[in-house]
Scaffold this active site. Structure first.
Site, PDB file in Angstrom:
ATOM      1  N   HIS A  23      -8.704  -5.128  -7.558  1.00 29.32           N
ATOM      2  CA  HIS A  23      -9.146  -4.109  -8.507  1.00 29.32           C
ATOM      3  C   HIS A  23      -8.507  -4.365  -9.863  1.00 29.32           C
ATOM      4  CE1 HIS A  23     -10.648  -0.723  -5.633  1.00 29.32           C
ATOM      5  NE2 HIS A  23     -11.071  -1.915  -5.281  1.00 29.32           N
ATOM      6  N   TYR A  25      -9.457   8.798  -9.925  1.00 27.40           N
ATOM      7  CA  TYR A  25      -8.502   9.907  -9.917  1.00 27.40           C
ATOM      8  C   TYR A  25      -9.147  11.050 -10.708  1.00 27.40           C
ATOM      9  CZ  TYR A  25      -4.715   6.920  -8.185  1.00 27.40           C
ATOM     10  OH  TYR A  25      -3.927   6.097  -7.418  1.00 27.40           O
ATOM     11  N   PRO A  82       1.902  10.243  -2.698  1.00 28.89           N
ATOM     12  CA  PRO A  82       1.032   9.054  -2.726  1.00 28.89           C
ATOM     13  C   PRO A  82       0.197   8.901  -3.990  1.00 28.89           C
ATOM     14  CG  PRO A  82       0.105  10.752  -1.309  1.00 28.89           C
ATOM     15  CD  PRO A  82       1.455  11.249  -1.721  1.00 28.89           C
ATOM     16  N   LYS A 115       2.933   4.182  -4.538  1.00 23.99           N
ATOM     17  CA  LYS A 115       4.198   3.454  -4.632  1.00 23.99           C
ATOM     18  C   LYS A 115       4.903   3.265  -3.296  1.00 23.99           C
ATOM     19  CE  LYS A 115       3.278   2.492  -7.999  1.00 23.99           C
ATOM     20  NZ  LYS A 115       3.155   1.195  -8.623  1.00 23.99           N
ATOM     21  N   TYR A 124       1.673   1.337 -12.639  1.00 28.22           N
ATOM     22  CA  TYR A 124       0.747   1.330 -11.511  1.00 28.22           C
ATOM     23  C   TYR A 124       0.687  -0.040 -10.860  1.00 28.22           C
ATOM     24  CZ  TYR A 124      -3.269   3.037  -8.837  1.00 28.22           C
ATOM     25  OH  TYR A 124      -4.105   3.433  -7.806  1.00 28.22           O
TER      26      TYR A 124
END
Length: 392
Positions: A72, A201, A293, A297, A385
């Site tokens: 991704h 998200y 979550p 991580k 991220y």
């Protein structure tokens, strides 16, 4: 039994550490309390940072990951019925993330270890770690119906937040910092192709939602729900209707629906135990830290812990130096606290606060608009991220 390093826990952290030690010529034994089938099928994380992928490749444990993993190049943020894409390679100088289910990663590592690695004992429940301040700590465990001992030079606890390793720390030898969030995640696996190419998200007045995937045929989706929510409250149709509402945008996009395979409700919490070493007992992964979550991580922090440990034991084996082992806890905790901060920031920015007011709502939107309007802010999110550098 005897080994230079005794590893408690046969999840991804313990198995990868065993792989790294084996390649460095350090003998070890892995004790896993569950059956092989249980370990290979428990649903956990599925997003790997760039550094995690690099570590697996360096350990020759990434053949199937490279063949089947879904690379991704960013994520999508949704709020106010808008969609905003963050391009990770552009923002980070080429870094990406990869979707590859933890179940598959564990299968790969188990197969490698059983083929040519150090001993891996399933259904070997660790009972206690004794004499961690001595030069020869001992792990008491139960296997095949009888109690046995594993004598080691070092013990690494990769046995999660409810394992025996952290319990071996005296009360006055450490401190645990915790925070419980006032909401949970309702997670589902659905037998339907993902409705997006990258993770979504979504921040919505009714609560957070996340669209992820495990494969080109299996979608993984989450809904923010109140703590104490029961699965009976959420029949399949209600789940799909709520996901559709929270992902809605003023654009041509439709959420695909399909059979839901599994459901679960998980409370969100943060936990950090300091220090991560007591004598010759070291903690790694969930035994030392837990994060919500939202920032993906958990698994990646565990991998960064054992990468440091792998280098530290390799240095000890090659040179006799304990330099990296002596610095292990401090080095890890710097990264752990930054990942905890990032996960907390993401969680607070995207979740509807049960006791929040109109001001809190506007502040969340302001934070999201700052990220989507500022390259600097977007680059900071992308750097965290995709994974901060390992502090070696």
């Amino acid at each position: 039994m005897r080994a230079t390093v005794g590893i408690i826990g046969g999840g991804p952290a313990g198995l990868l550490l065993a792989r790294l030690l084996h390649r460095a010529g350090v003998d070890c034994v892995v004790l896993e309390s569950r059956t092989r089938r249980y370990v290979e099928h428990r649903q956990r994380a599925g997003l790997l940072e760039q550094g995690t992928v690099d570590a697996l490749r360096a350990a020759d444990a990434a053949d199937r990951l490279d063949a089947e993993g879904l690379v991704h190049h960013g994520i999508e943020l949704r709020f106010d019925r808008e969609r905003h894409h963050l391009d990770f390679p552009v923002l980070t100088g080429g870094r990406t993330v990869t979707i590859y289910a933890q179940t598959e990663l564990v299968k790969d590592l188990v197969a490698l270890q059983l083929a040519d690695g150090p001993p891996l004992l399933f259904e070997a429940a660790a009972l206690a770690v004794q004499k961690p301040l001595s030069g020869s700590p001992v792990v008491r465990f139960r296997h095949e119906g009888r109690e046995r001992t594993l004598s080691c030079e070092w013990v690494v606890g990769c046995d999660g937040s409810h394992g025996v390793a952290r319990d071996a720390f005296p009360v006055d030898a450490g401190r645990t910092y915790t925070h419980d969030y006032p909401y949970s995640w309702l997670g589902v696996l659905a037998e339907v192709p993902p409705s997006c190419e990258e993770l979504i998200y979504a921040r919505h007045e009714r609560g957070f939602a996340l669209h992820s995937m495990r494969s080109p045929r299996i979608s993984r989706l989450y809904l923010q729900v109140p703590n104490g929510t029961g699965l009976r409250e959420w029949p399949d149709d209600r789940i799909w209707d709520e996901l559709t509402a929270r992902f809605a945008v003023d654009a041509d996009w439709t959420l695909r629906r399909g059979p839901i395979i599994t459901k679960s409700v998980t409370p969100l919490r943060s936990l950090v135990h300091e220090p991560m070493r007591h004598g010759r007992l070291l903690l790694a992964g969930d035994a030392a830290h837990i994060v919500p979550p939202t920032g993906a991580k958990g698994l990646n922090l565990a991998v960064s812990d054992v990468r440091l440990l792998g280098s530290a034991f390799a240095e000890l084996h090659a040179t006799g130096s304990t330099r990296l082992l002596d610095g292990y806890s401090d080095l890890c905790l710097r990264r752990v606290w930054q990942a905890t901060r990032f996960s907390d920031d993401m969680t607070r920015m995207l979740h509807a606060q049960p006791d929040g007011d109109a001001f809190d709502h506007r502040m969340q939107l302001a934070r999201l608009r700052r990220i989507t309007a500022s390259r600097h802010a977007a680059a900071e999110l992308a750097a965290n991220y995709t994974g901060l550098p390992l502090p070696l």
